[in-house]
Design a protein around this motif. Structure first.
Motif, mmCIF file in Angstrom:
data_model
loop_
_atom_site.group_PDB
_atom_site.id
_atom_site.type_symbol
_atom_site.label_atom_id
_atom_site.label_comp_id
_atom_site.label_asym_id
_atom_site.label_seq_id
_atom_site.Cartn_x
_atom_site.Cartn_y
_atom_site.Cartn_z
ATOM 1 N N LYS A 71 0.844 -1.190 0.000
ATOM 2 C CA LYS A 71 0.000 0.000 0.000
ATOM 3 C C LYS A 71 0.886 1.249 0.000
ATOM 4 O O LYS A 71 1.857 1.344 0.732
ATOM 5 N N ASP A 72 0.501 2.215 -0.815
ATOM 6 C CA ASP A 72 1.286 3.427 -0.955
ATOM 7 C C ASP A 72 0.698 4.489 -0.055
ATOM 8 O O ASP A 72 -0.363 5.022 -0.324
ATOM 9 N N ASP A 73 1.383 4.815 1.026
ATOM 10 C CA ASP A 73 0.872 5.761 2.006
ATOM 11 C C ASP A 73 1.964 6.753 2.370
ATOM 12 O O ASP A 73 2.885 6.424 3.099
ATOM 13 N N THR A 133 13.364 -0.353 -3.939
ATOM 14 C CA THR A 133 12.185 -1.204 -3.860
ATOM 15 C C THR A 133 12.078 -2.104 -5.078
ATOM 16 O O THR A 133 12.770 -1.906 -6.086
ATOM 17 N N VAL A 134 11.210 -3.091 -4.988
ATOM 18 C CA VAL A 134 10.922 -4.001 -6.089
ATOM 19 C C VAL A 134 9.405 -4.087 -6.235
ATOM 20 O O VAL A 134 8.662 -3.732 -5.315
ATOM 21 N N PRO A 135 8.905 -4.542 -7.384
ATOM 22 C CA PRO A 135 7.451 -4.650 -7.567
ATOM 23 C C PRO A 135 6.811 -5.559 -6.529
ATOM 24 O O PRO A 135 7.366 -6.601 -6.162
ATOM 25 N N HIS A 136 5.635 -5.171 -6.049
ATOM 26 C CA HIS A 136 4.934 -5.974 -5.064
ATOM 27 C C HIS A 136 4.583 -7.348 -5.617
ATOM 28 O O HIS A 136 4.463 -8.309 -4.867
ATOM 29 N N GLY A 137 4.427 -7.450 -6.934
ATOM 30 C CA GLY A 137 4.125 -8.726 -7.559
ATOM 31 C C GLY A 137 5.209 -9.773 -7.389
ATOM 32 O O GLY A 137 4.981 -10.964 -7.615
ATOM 33 N N TRP A 138 6.395 -9.321 -6.966
ATOM 34 C CA TRP A 138 7.493 -10.266 -6.739
ATOM 35 C C TRP A 138 7.244 -11.156 -5.530
ATOM 36 O O TRP A 138 8.050 -12.042 -5.243
ATOM 37 N N PHE A 139 6.139 -10.924 -4.825
ATOM 38 C CA PHE A 139 5.758 -11.844 -3.758
ATOM 39 C C PHE A 139 5.701 -13.277 -4.265
ATOM 40 O O PHE A 139 5.952 -14.237 -3.516
ATOM 41 N N THR A 140 5.359 -13.437 -5.524
ATOM 42 C CA THR A 140 5.269 -14.771 -6.110
ATOM 43 C C THR A 140 6.591 -15.518 -6.016
ATOM 44 O O THR A 140 6.618 -16.745 -5.884
ATOM 45 N N ARG A 163 -1.665 -4.273 -7.045
ATOM 46 C CA ARG A 163 -1.918 -2.925 -7.528
ATOM 47 C C ARG A 163 -0.752 -2.433 -8.370
ATOM 48 O O ARG A 163 0.397 -2.492 -7.940
ATOM 49 N N PRO A 164 -1.030 -1.917 -9.573
ATOM 50 C CA PRO A 164 0.041 -1.349 -10.397
ATOM 51 C C PRO A 164 0.758 -0.237 -9.644
ATOM 52 O O PRO A 164 0.140 0.663 -9.095
ATOM 53 N N GLY A 165 2.045 -0.324 -9.608
ATOM 54 C CA GLY A 165 2.815 0.670 -8.869
ATOM 55 C C GLY A 165 3.081 0.298 -7.434
ATOM 56 O O GLY A 165 3.855 0.974 -6.754
ATOM 57 N N GLY A 166 2.428 -0.771 -6.932
ATOM 58 C CA GLY A 166 2.684 -1.226 -5.575
ATOM 59 C C GLY A 166 4.112 -1.724 -5.432
ATOM 60 O O GLY A 166 4.591 -2.473 -6.288
ATOM 61 N N ARG A 167 4.789 -1.313 -4.387
ATOM 62 C CA ARG A 167 6.197 -1.655 -4.212
ATOM 63 C C ARG A 167 6.437 -2.235 -2.827
ATOM 64 O O ARG A 167 5.635 -2.035 -1.903
ATOM 65 N N MET A 168 7.513 -2.974 -2.682
ATOM 66 C CA MET A 168 7.990 -3.390 -1.362
ATOM 67 C C MET A 168 9.494 -3.185 -1.331
ATOM 68 O O MET A 168 10.174 -3.243 -2.366
ATOM 69 N N HIS A 169 9.998 -2.940 -0.136
ATOM 70 C CA HIS A 169 11.422 -2.643 0.001
ATOM 71 C C HIS A 169 12.243 -3.893 -0.315
ATOM 72 O O HIS A 169 11.843 -5.020 -0.018
ATOM 73 N N VAL A 170 13.408 -3.680 -0.923
ATOM 74 C CA VAL A 170 14.251 -4.802 -1.317
ATOM 75 C C VAL A 170 14.711 -5.603 -0.099
ATOM 76 O O VAL A 170 14.916 -6.831 -0.192
ATOM 77 N N VAL A 171 14.855 -4.935 1.055
ATOM 78 C CA VAL A 171 15.237 -5.671 2.264
ATOM 79 C C VAL A 171 14.133 -6.656 2.644
ATOM 80 O O VAL A 171 14.396 -7.803 2.997
ATOM 81 N N GLY A 172 12.876 -6.192 2.563
ATOM 82 C CA GLY A 172 11.761 -7.091 2.835
ATOM 83 C C GLY A 172 11.709 -8.239 1.853
ATOM 84 O O GLY A 172 11.382 -9.372 2.222
ATOM 85 N N TYR A 173 12.046 -7.962 0.603
ATOM 86 C CA TYR A 173 12.069 -9.016 -0.418
ATOM 87 C C TYR A 173 13.118 -10.077 -0.098
ATOM 88 O O TYR A 173 12.839 -11.287 -0.149
ATOM 89 N N LEU A 174 14.311 -9.641 0.260
ATOM 90 C CA LEU A 174 15.389 -10.584 0.573
ATOM 91 C C LEU A 174 15.067 -11.380 1.837
ATOM 92 O O LEU A 174 15.350 -12.589 1.900
ATOM 93 N N ILE A 175 14.469 -10.721 2.831
ATOM 94 C CA ILE A 175 14.072 -11.431 4.047
ATOM 95 C C ILE A 175 13.040 -12.507 3.705
ATOM 96 O O ILE A 175 13.075 -13.619 4.235
#
Length: 360
Positions: free
Chosen positions: A43-45, A62-69, A127-139
């Motif tokens: 969420k972009d806040d 950051t990286v795309p939120h879709g990378w959750f996959t 959501r298009p444009g939704g992002r997550m931090h790269v640290v969260g992605y690596l974790i």
């Protein structure tokens, strides 16, 4: 190598849990804010980053939120390797319920993470444009490497670490399962038989300890099933809200700003009590998996039960830090989402809790 791998996994869970506490209780203001940003689920806040901290370089990576996959791809493949070795060890030490229980726990996790991969790829709408931090992605990637090693019995974990070492030495990931011959395949098939029998009969043992073991195993499988069913239900419901809304709710959204216009108010089931029932369901299914792993060795009479790594105490030592980390991280995400809903959606029900009614 197994000792080093175990230390790495244990350290990861302790650090993961510790950072969750720091973030949730705002113990270190600067660090806590950064950790909460890392834990965001797309969420972009702008209000989450006071004093213009978003302009700082480390907030921008950051990286795309879709990378959750990617998390679930890693989880499915890595746990499949661990489960294969678990089934083999289960066949070779099938008389010891702690070994079979660990294999059952790995089987339940395999089903769960496979479902999550399907949902992330074909159900969830990012959501298009939704992002997550790269640290969260690596974790997240490391998380899905550590869970299978945590659930696996030490015998299976040793085999997995050995296969990784061999693959690294030979320069090919194909050796993660090598050598796959008729003997190992037959052992894995026999391990499946042991796991299925254990899941439905708790090995048919007698005595108070065995009764407690059966309660933990059957209760754990039930909790896992309920958690998976509800989490899937709510993920589908959230995806449908993102895909299209009733006219009345579209009118209500005119009062919202920013990304809030893209979100609907979920209704039905646990949503009537909490904002994030999918997180509550995930905690429940992990409780079930851990109950299976920890309770399987109760009342066991096998000669291996007293050995290091065997029995309920050893399983509890492995899984408790993982469960605490999962609950802590999801509680932060639930609280953040709940606050976001209330802040940006005037039509959002004010009487809901974040994740657990009366508690959080």
């Amino acid at each position: 190598m197994l000792i080093q791998a175990s230390r790495f996994v244990n350290s990861f869970w302790l650090i993961f849990f510790g950072l969750s506490v720091v973030a949730d209780l705002n113990l270190v203001p600067g660090l806590s804010g950064f950790l909460r940003a890392v834990a965001k689920r797309g969420k972009d806040d702008e209000g989450d980053d006071p004093a213009g901290k978003r302009r700082r370089p480390w907030w921008q990576v950051t990286v795309p939120h879709g990378w959750f996959t990617h998390f679930y791809v890693v989880g499915v493949l890595w746990n499949a390797v661990a489960l294969f070795h678990s089934l083999i060890e289960c066949a070779w030490a099938g008389s010891d319920p702690s070994v079979v229980g660990a294999a059952l726990a790995s089987t339940l996790f395999q089903a769960h993470v496979t479902r999550r991969l399907y949902e992330s790829a074909f159900v969830s709408i990012h959501r298009p444009g939704g992002r997550m931090h790269v640290v969260g992605y690596l974790i997240g990637v490391v998380y899905y490497i550590c869970v299978p090693l945590t659930l696996a019995h030490p015998l299976a974990a040793a085999a997995v670490v050995g296969s990784v070492t061999d693959a690294w030495r030979r320069g090919s990931i194909a050796y993660l399962l090598e050598p796959v011959d008729g003997t190992k395949l037959a052992a894995a098939a026999d391990g499946i038989r042991h796991v299925l029998k254990f899941a439905f009969t708790a090995s048919g043992r007698s005595g108070v300890g065995a009764l407690m073991s059966g309660f933990c195993v059957m209760g754990g499988v039930y909790a896992w099933g309920v958690g998976n069913a509800h989490q899937h239900r709510y993920h589908v419901a959230l995806a449908k809200l993102r895909g299209g809304e009733k006219k009345r709710e579209n009118v209500e959204k005119k009062e919202r700003t920013g990304a809030a216009k893209e979100y609907g108010v979920p209704r039905g089931g646990w949503f009537e009590s909490v904002s994030c029932p999918h997180y509550a369901a995930e905690v429940l299914l992990y409780v079930g998996i851990c109950a299976v792993a920890c309770g399987s060795g109760l009342g066991a009479g096998g000669i291996a039960t007293g050995a290091a790594g065997f029995g309920p105490a050893a399983a509890l030592a492995r899984t408790a830090p993982m469960l605490a980390s999962v609950a802590g991280n999801l509680s932060i995400a639930a609280r953040r989402n709940h606050e976001w809903y209330l802040r940006h959606m005037p039509d959002y029900p004010k009487g809901r809790w974040a994740m657990i009614p009366g508690i959080l």
